[in-house]
Design a protein around this motif. Structure first.
Motif, PDB file in Angstrom:
ATOM      1  N   ASP A  63     -16.955 -10.190 -48.944  1.00  0.00           N
ATOM      2  CA  ASP A  63     -15.985  -9.092 -48.898  1.00  0.00           C
ATOM      3  C   ASP A  63     -15.193  -8.964 -50.200  1.00  0.00           C
ATOM      4  O   ASP A  63     -14.352  -8.071 -50.328  1.00  0.00           O
ATOM      5  N   GLY A  64     -15.424  -9.867 -51.166  1.00  0.00           N
ATOM      6  CA  GLY A  64     -14.742  -9.792 -52.457  1.00  0.00           C
ATOM      7  C   GLY A  64     -13.307 -10.257 -52.445  1.00  0.00           C
ATOM      8  O   GLY A  64     -12.610 -10.136 -53.456  1.00  0.00           O
ATOM      9  N   LEU A  89      -3.602  -7.062 -61.175  1.00  0.00           N
ATOM     10  CA  LEU A  89      -3.652  -6.014 -60.165  1.00  0.00           C
ATOM     11  C   LEU A  89      -3.667  -4.645 -60.848  1.00  0.00           C
ATOM     12  O   LEU A  89      -3.243  -4.514 -62.005  1.00  0.00           O
ATOM     13  N   PRO A  90      -4.128  -3.611 -60.155  1.00  0.00           N
ATOM     14  CA  PRO A  90      -4.185  -2.274 -60.765  1.00  0.00           C
ATOM     15  C   PRO A  90      -2.836  -1.758 -61.258  1.00  0.00           C
ATOM     16  O   PRO A  90      -2.785  -0.959 -62.204  1.00  0.00           O
ATOM     17  N   GLY A 115      -5.035 -12.886 -52.927  1.00  0.00           N
ATOM     18  CA  GLY A 115      -4.031 -12.307 -52.041  1.00  0.00           C
ATOM     19  C   GLY A 115      -3.052 -13.388 -51.626  1.00  0.00           C
ATOM     20  O   GLY A 115      -2.773 -14.313 -52.390  1.00  0.00           O
ATOM     21  N   SER A 116      -2.563 -13.304 -50.398  1.00  0.00           N
ATOM     22  CA  SER A 116      -1.606 -14.301 -49.912  1.00  0.00           C
ATOM     23  C   SER A 116      -1.826 -14.524 -48.413  1.00  0.00           C
ATOM     24  O   SER A 116      -2.424 -13.690 -47.726  1.00  0.00           O
ATOM     25  N   LYS A 121      -1.906 -15.187 -41.294  1.00  0.00           N
ATOM     26  CA  LYS A 121      -2.211 -13.783 -41.571  1.00  0.00           C
ATOM     27  C   LYS A 121      -2.448 -13.603 -43.071  1.00  0.00           C
ATOM     28  O   LYS A 121      -1.687 -14.122 -43.890  1.00  0.00           O
ATOM     29  N   TYR A 122      -3.496 -12.853 -43.405  1.00  0.00           N
ATOM     30  CA  TYR A 122      -3.887 -12.689 -44.792  1.00  0.00           C
ATOM     31  C   TYR A 122      -3.560 -11.287 -45.296  1.00  0.00           C
ATOM     32  O   TYR A 122      -3.757 -10.292 -44.588  1.00  0.00           O
ATOM     33  N   ARG A 123      -3.081 -11.245 -46.516  1.00  0.00           N
ATOM     34  CA  ARG A 123      -2.899  -9.979 -47.226  1.00  0.00           C
ATOM     35  C   ARG A 123      -3.782 -10.034 -48.464  1.00  0.00           C
ATOM     36  O   ARG A 123      -3.646 -10.938 -49.284  1.00  0.00           O
ATOM     37  N   TYR A 124      -4.679  -9.083 -48.602  1.00  0.00           N
ATOM     38  CA  TYR A 124      -5.644  -9.107 -49.696  1.00  0.00           C
ATOM     39  C   TYR A 124      -5.214  -8.175 -50.820  1.00  0.00           C
ATOM     40  O   TYR A 124      -4.744  -7.056 -50.573  1.00  0.00           O
ATOM     41  N   ASP A 125      -5.366  -8.650 -52.056  1.00  0.00           N
ATOM     42  CA  ASP A 125      -5.095  -7.814 -53.219  1.00  0.00           C
ATOM     43  C   ASP A 125      -6.346  -6.996 -53.523  1.00  0.00           C
ATOM     44  O   ASP A 125      -7.412  -7.550 -53.817  1.00  0.00           O
ATOM     45  N   GLU A 126      -6.218  -5.686 -53.459  1.00  0.00           N
ATOM     46  CA  GLU A 126      -7.347  -4.800 -53.700  1.00  0.00           C
ATOM     47  C   GLU A 126      -7.395  -4.384 -55.166  1.00  0.00           C
ATOM     48  O   GLU A 126      -6.386  -4.336 -55.855  1.00  0.00           O
TER      49      GLU A 126
END
Length: 249
Positions: A63-64, A89-90, A115-116, A121-126
């Motif tokens: 999933d990258g 990050l962008p 991410g973190s 619970k995961y938060r992904y950096d896109e």
């Protein structure tokens, strides 16, 4: 006496503020000294000979959102290694993932979250496209004895896999869907080349285990590909798969 008592709280407050200011100044000087010491250590580090460098790779998840950091064939006499992955990050912000490993064997690996995580619970950096990997080797007293660093680039939905130094690229024959790739320098290799390395070694790693034919573009003649444990020279840069590449003579 009454007048003096009236000013005692102000005097105590002033003394407290003065102590706080002095503490902050001393802490800042101490922190600056530690940073300067680290900078001086890095400036005086000897370069690690190629044959003694470990082999490093960053393998993206399907999933990258994760990178598997693998470091193999550690030959240094260090007691520990600090690793740090920084990525952009962008919106221009830089995120960092640090860690320390006690060296008890020549290989280690870690899963790096882009991410973190909090309470499971995961938060992904896109939108992550590039970053750096740094390894710092330390002796049993914590002194820095050697350092390695490389940029890395993360790709998906493209046929052109370019490295940020502008010297290397891998042009895929077909456009893969839903596959992530990392391009980076690997520091060392698992199989010693029988030629003099001019550029590289560069690694191209994918999120799926399959073959990706393509063409290698390097800044010099004599392009080599590490197939299994043997180096093969590529005619016109054509490669049977992604992997480890170098130019040499």
């Amino acid at each position: 006496m009454e007048n003096i008592k009236k000013y005692i709280p102000l005097i105590i407050l002033a003394v407290g503020v003065l102590i706080l200011i002095l503490s902050l100044v001393l802490f800042k000087k101490k922190s600056a000294g530690v940073v300067q010491l680290e900078v001086n250590e890095e400036e005086n580090l000897a370069e690690i000979p190629f044959e003694d460098r470990p082999f490093a790779s960053l393998i993206p998840s399907k999933d990258g959102h994760w990178l598997k950091l693998k470091v193999e064939n550690i030959k240094t006499k260090a007691s520990s290694v600090d690793y740090e992955i920084l990525y952009q990050l962008p919106d221009g912000r830089t995120q960092g993932v640090p860690g320390t490993i006690k060296i008890t064997e020549p290989n280690f690996e870690r899963d790096i979250l882009l991410g973190s995580e909090s309470s499971g619970k995961y938060r992904y950096d896109e939108g992550v496209k590039s970053g750096t990997l740094t390894l710092k080797f330390r002796d049993d007293k914590g002194k820095l004895i050697s350092k390695l660093s490389t940029a890395f680039n993360l790709f998906s939905e493209t046929k052109e896999l370019n490295f940020s130094d502008g010297k290397f690229s891998y042009l895929l024959d077909d456009l893969p869907k839903g596959v992530y790739f990392v391009v980076m320098e690997t520091f060392g290799v698992n199989s010693k080349p029988d030629f003099e390395i001019v550029s590289g070694p560069y690694g191209v790693f994918a999120s799926v285990d399959k073959k990706f034919t393509g063409k290698v573009v390097l800044d010099s003649d004599g392009i080599y590909y590490l197939q299994d444990d043997s180096w093969m020279k590529l005619d016109s840069g054509r490669s049977p798969n992604i992997g480890i590449f170098s130019s040499g003579k």
